[in-house]
Design a protein around this motif. Sequence first.
Motif, PDB file in Angstrom:
ATOM      1  N   TYR A 165       9.197  -6.204  -2.632  1.00  0.00           N
ATOM      2  CA  TYR A 165       9.306  -4.777  -2.936  1.00  0.00           C
ATOM      3  C   TYR A 165      10.348  -4.571  -4.028  1.00  0.00           C
ATOM      4  O   TYR A 165      11.389  -5.225  -4.026  1.00  0.00           O
ATOM      5  N   LYS A 166      10.087  -3.632  -4.913  1.00  0.00           N
ATOM      6  CA  LYS A 166      11.101  -3.211  -5.877  1.00  0.00           C
ATOM      7  C   LYS A 166      12.229  -2.567  -5.067  1.00  0.00           C
ATOM      8  O   LYS A 166      11.964  -1.959  -4.020  1.00  0.00           O
ATOM      9  N   THR A 174      -0.594  -2.807  -1.154  1.00  0.00           N
ATOM     10  CA  THR A 174      -0.717  -3.788  -2.234  1.00  0.00           C
ATOM     11  C   THR A 174       0.196  -4.975  -1.984  1.00  0.00           C
ATOM     12  O   THR A 174      -0.205  -6.129  -2.139  1.00  0.00           O
ATOM     13  N   ARG A 175       1.422  -4.700  -1.591  1.00  0.00           N
ATOM     14  CA  ARG A 175       2.386  -5.775  -1.311  1.00  0.00           C
ATOM     15  C   ARG A 175       1.904  -6.644  -0.149  1.00  0.00           C
ATOM     16  O   ARG A 175       2.017  -7.868  -0.189  1.00  0.00           O
ATOM     17  N   ARG A 178       0.203   3.217  -0.735  1.00  0.00           N
ATOM     18  CA  ARG A 178      -0.570   2.342  -1.637  1.00  0.00           C
ATOM     19  C   ARG A 178       0.256   1.125  -2.050  1.00  0.00           C
ATOM     20  O   ARG A 178      -0.243   0.007  -2.078  1.00  0.00           O
ATOM     21  N   TYR A 179       1.507   1.348  -2.360  1.00  0.00           N
ATOM     22  CA  TYR A 179       2.403   0.257  -2.760  1.00  0.00           C
ATOM     23  C   TYR A 179       2.565  -0.754  -1.628  1.00  0.00           C
ATOM     24  O   TYR A 179       2.456  -1.966  -1.842  1.00  0.00           O
ATOM     25  N   MET A 213      11.590   1.079  -3.922  1.00  0.00           N
ATOM     26  CA  MET A 213      10.528   1.202  -2.917  1.00  0.00           C
ATOM     27  C   MET A 213      10.992   0.621  -1.575  1.00  0.00           C
ATOM     28  O   MET A 213      10.651   1.137  -0.517  1.00  0.00           O
ATOM     29  N   GLU A 230       1.891   7.395  -2.527  1.00  0.00           N
ATOM     30  CA  GLU A 230       2.287   6.319  -3.439  1.00  0.00           C
ATOM     31  C   GLU A 230       2.944   5.165  -2.667  1.00  0.00           C
ATOM     32  O   GLU A 230       2.638   3.995  -2.904  1.00  0.00           O
ATOM     33  N   LEU A 231       3.825   5.493  -1.737  1.00  0.00           N
ATOM     34  CA  LEU A 231       4.492   4.466  -0.931  1.00  0.00           C
ATOM     35  C   LEU A 231       3.477   3.688  -0.088  1.00  0.00           C
ATOM     36  O   LEU A 231       3.555   2.459   0.010  1.00  0.00           O
TER      37      LEU A 231
END
Length: 99
Positions: A65-66, A43-44, A39-40, A69, A36-37
């Motif tokens: 980044y949120k 994307t960023r 992919r995130y 994250m 998940e990290l």
Amino acid sequence: MKKQRVAHEKKVVELMIRIYCRKKEKNAVLCPDCEELLRYAHTRLDRCPFGEKKSSCKKCTVHCYKPAMRERMRIVMRFSGPRMLLYAPWEAIRHLLNL
């Protein structure tokens, strides 16, 4: 040039996450959280407004980044950064020199 810069950043982030997952968490393959990290992060990077002029995310004026994250990535980088010299020395040197 943008594609090369972003592609290199993606490669470095993936190396760091894989090192973290394998060495810190003792997983043979990426666990769901690390997947998940990754992919995130990809994307960023794809959506980075600075493109080829991108600096490191730590120095960036726009934090995309949120917070949760960003903290996870900081933990991964703190663990994996020094170990990259052992597992991917050329990538580590290139990343440090920001080439």
